[in-house]
Design an enzyme around this catalytic site. Sequence first.
Site, PDB file in Angstrom:
ATOM      1  N   GLY A 186      -6.735  29.976 -24.616  1.00  0.00           N
ATOM      2  CA  GLY A 186      -6.832  31.338 -24.099  1.00  0.00           C
ATOM      3  C   GLY A 186      -7.793  31.577 -22.954  1.00  0.00           C
ATOM      4  N   ARG A 210      -3.376  26.554 -32.496  1.00  0.00           N
ATOM      5  CA  ARG A 210      -4.042  26.897 -31.227  1.00  0.00           C
ATOM      6  C   ARG A 210      -3.947  28.398 -30.958  1.00  0.00           C
ATOM      7  NH1 ARG A 210      -5.208  22.520 -27.576  1.00  0.00           N
ATOM      8  NH2 ARG A 210      -4.661  23.769 -25.768  1.00  0.00           N
ATOM      9  N   GLY A 237       8.159  27.824 -25.751  1.00  0.00           N
ATOM     10  CA  GLY A 237       8.290  28.460 -24.436  1.00  0.00           C
ATOM     11  C   GLY A 237       9.611  28.150 -23.742  1.00  0.00           C
ATOM     12  N   ASP A 254       1.052  27.099 -17.660  1.00  0.00           N
ATOM     13  CA  ASP A 254      -0.058  26.134 -17.692  1.00  0.00           C
ATOM     14  C   ASP A 254       0.307  25.076 -18.742  1.00  0.00           C
ATOM     15  OD1 ASP A 254      -2.639  25.141 -17.096  1.00  0.00           O
ATOM     16  OD2 ASP A 254      -3.472  26.171 -18.835  1.00  0.00           O
ATOM     17  N   CYS A 309      -3.791  19.986 -15.833  1.00  0.00           N
ATOM     18  CA  CYS A 309      -5.128  19.420 -15.594  1.00  0.00           C
ATOM     19  C   CYS A 309      -5.009  17.904 -15.508  1.00  0.00           C
ATOM     20  CB  CYS A 309      -6.142  19.882 -16.627  1.00  0.00           C
ATOM     21  SG  CYS A 309      -5.630  19.652 -18.307  1.00  0.00           S
TER      22      CYS A 309
HETATM   23  N1  SAM Z   1      -3.552  28.057 -20.752  1.00  0.00           N
HETATM   24  C1  SAM Z   1      -4.434  27.532 -21.781  1.00  0.00           C
HETATM   25  C2  SAM Z   1      -5.851  27.938 -21.455  1.00  0.00           C
HETATM   26  O1  SAM Z   1      -6.171  28.196 -20.292  1.00  0.00           O
HETATM   27  O2  SAM Z   1      -6.662  27.999 -22.393  1.00  0.00           O
HETATM   28  C3  SAM Z   1      -4.306  26.037 -21.925  1.00  0.00           C
HETATM   29  C4  SAM Z   1      -2.909  25.591 -22.193  1.00  0.00           C
HETATM   30  S1  SAM Z   1      -2.776  23.887 -22.613  1.00  0.00           S
HETATM   31  C5  SAM Z   1      -2.968  23.112 -21.082  1.00  0.00           C
HETATM   32  C6  SAM Z   1      -1.078  23.718 -22.926  1.00  0.00           C
HETATM   33  C7  SAM Z   1      -0.592  24.491 -24.118  1.00  0.00           C
HETATM   34  O3  SAM Z   1       0.834  24.369 -24.164  1.00  0.00           O
HETATM   35  C8  SAM Z   1      -1.077  23.988 -25.472  1.00  0.00           C
HETATM   36  O4  SAM Z   1      -1.817  24.986 -26.106  1.00  0.00           O
HETATM   37  C9  SAM Z   1       0.194  23.692 -26.254  1.00  0.00           C
HETATM   38  O5  SAM Z   1       0.124  24.104 -27.601  1.00  0.00           O
HETATM   39  C10 SAM Z   1       1.219  24.513 -25.499  1.00  0.00           C
HETATM   40  N2  SAM Z   1       2.605  24.053 -25.623  1.00  0.00           N
HETATM   41  C11 SAM Z   1       3.074  22.793 -25.763  1.00  0.00           C
HETATM   42  N3  SAM Z   1       4.411  22.807 -25.845  1.00  0.00           N
HETATM   43  C12 SAM Z   1       4.802  24.094 -25.743  1.00  0.00           C
HETATM   44  C13 SAM Z   1       6.051  24.750 -25.783  1.00  0.00           C
HETATM   45  N4  SAM Z   1       7.189  24.062 -25.939  1.00  0.00           N
HETATM   46  N5  SAM Z   1       6.076  26.101 -25.685  1.00  0.00           N
HETATM   47  C14 SAM Z   1       4.930  26.802 -25.542  1.00  0.00           C
HETATM   48  N6  SAM Z   1       3.723  26.235 -25.518  1.00  0.00           N
HETATM   49  C15 SAM Z   1       3.651  24.899 -25.605  1.00  0.00           C
END
Ligand code: SAM
Length: 382
Positions: A186, A210, A237, A254, A309
């Site tokens: 977040g 998460r 997503g 992201d 990242c």
């Molecule tokens: N935007 C967040 C932040 O700034 O704190 C960090 C996001 S992190 C790089 C990527 C996120 O994508 C993870 O929390 C993961 O659970 C989520 N994720 C992975 N596969 C996903 C999917 N199919 N749909 C939605 N979220 C997904």
Amino acid sequence: RHKEKWAATAPRIPSTRLALHHFDTSYSLHLGALWPSVRAGLLCEQKYGALLNNFAAADHVPEELELLNATDFISEALQKVQQWQRGAAVGEAATGCQEGSGEGRTGMQAEIVAQAEMSSPLCTSISSKIKCYTFPRGDITRFRPARPDGLGLLDYYLMDAASLLPVLALDVQPDDFVLDLCAAPGGKTLALLQTGFCGHLAANDVSVSRTKRLYQILQSYVPKEVRDTVSVTSYDGRDWDQVKGGTFHKVLVDVPCTTDRHSAMEEDNNIFHRRRTKERQMLPMLQLQLLMAGILAARPGGAVLYSTCSLSPLQNECVVERALDVAQAQFNISIHPEDLSHFRTLFQDTFSFFSECRLGELVLPHLTANFGPMYFCKLRRE
Ligand code: SAM
């Protein structure tokens, strides 16, 4: 039988070592002579920025941080643009140049005018409400932990300051409907809220655990009346289009990635673990699917910001390029990448940028400015 026993007792290679081996092979090709210094940055303590919480009663915090020699890198960049613009105006007046005419400028004046022109899109668009303090280049002072105000809201959020660049590039305008498709834990959701501009914010993440951390951050930083304007969901997503397609002015995608800094340093939850090879190899496909869902969630004229990242071109430019093709071929949607090179000019004092991305911008870790990696690319839906 003999082979099985051997396999079971073979010494396990640490995932961090596998990650570094992989990075050495691919990034030395991609980054060339820059790789040794980026590698050193990845292996050293990262720097943080303190994102001020505009919702907390913490008026004393800027003064406290400035006494420690920290500065708000965003307002500093905006001041620099104003100086360039003043310099450009003085230069024009001194040489009698007409607007749009380069005749009569000295080399120095031409450079000031070019800088002012390049940076003006950001100046008009940046939400100056986001404030993030960082220590100067080469200064590795750590911030104290965040403190609560009288109502229990924390005064700042410590994060990789480069993570704010995608949020700034998204350029949220008053009353925009904003989607944060992969939002947990977040940090960027909180930054989006700091703009004070989100008409509605949808924060989604497939991971329920998460998402709990996302709720905790909202609880710790955002008052209830603002929290109530945020809808938190846990959809995959990739299926977002079936929920609400074509409605958002701004979409942040992201994506999950190889999180290079984490993979080089931490064994825990490391995507280079042998058991996760398949998952890692499938990342570019998952990233493409998420970016496509983000594109479909944006309304015509809306903007999508893709970020990772990771330093990997396969997870960065290649995913974006493939999405542009798929959007056109399968959905008849034209997408235009936006030029963000003015970010490089504006924020060069704070971050080290890679100057050779085909699309988007990339912050490189550097020992004197150890932020990132952070790749971000802005797309406009026709
Ligand atoms: N935007 C967040 C932040 O700034 O704190 C960090 C996001 S992190 C790089 C990527 C996120 O994508 C993870 O929390 C993961 O659970 C989520 N994720 C992975 N596969 C996903 C999917 N199919 N749909 C939605 N979220 C997904």
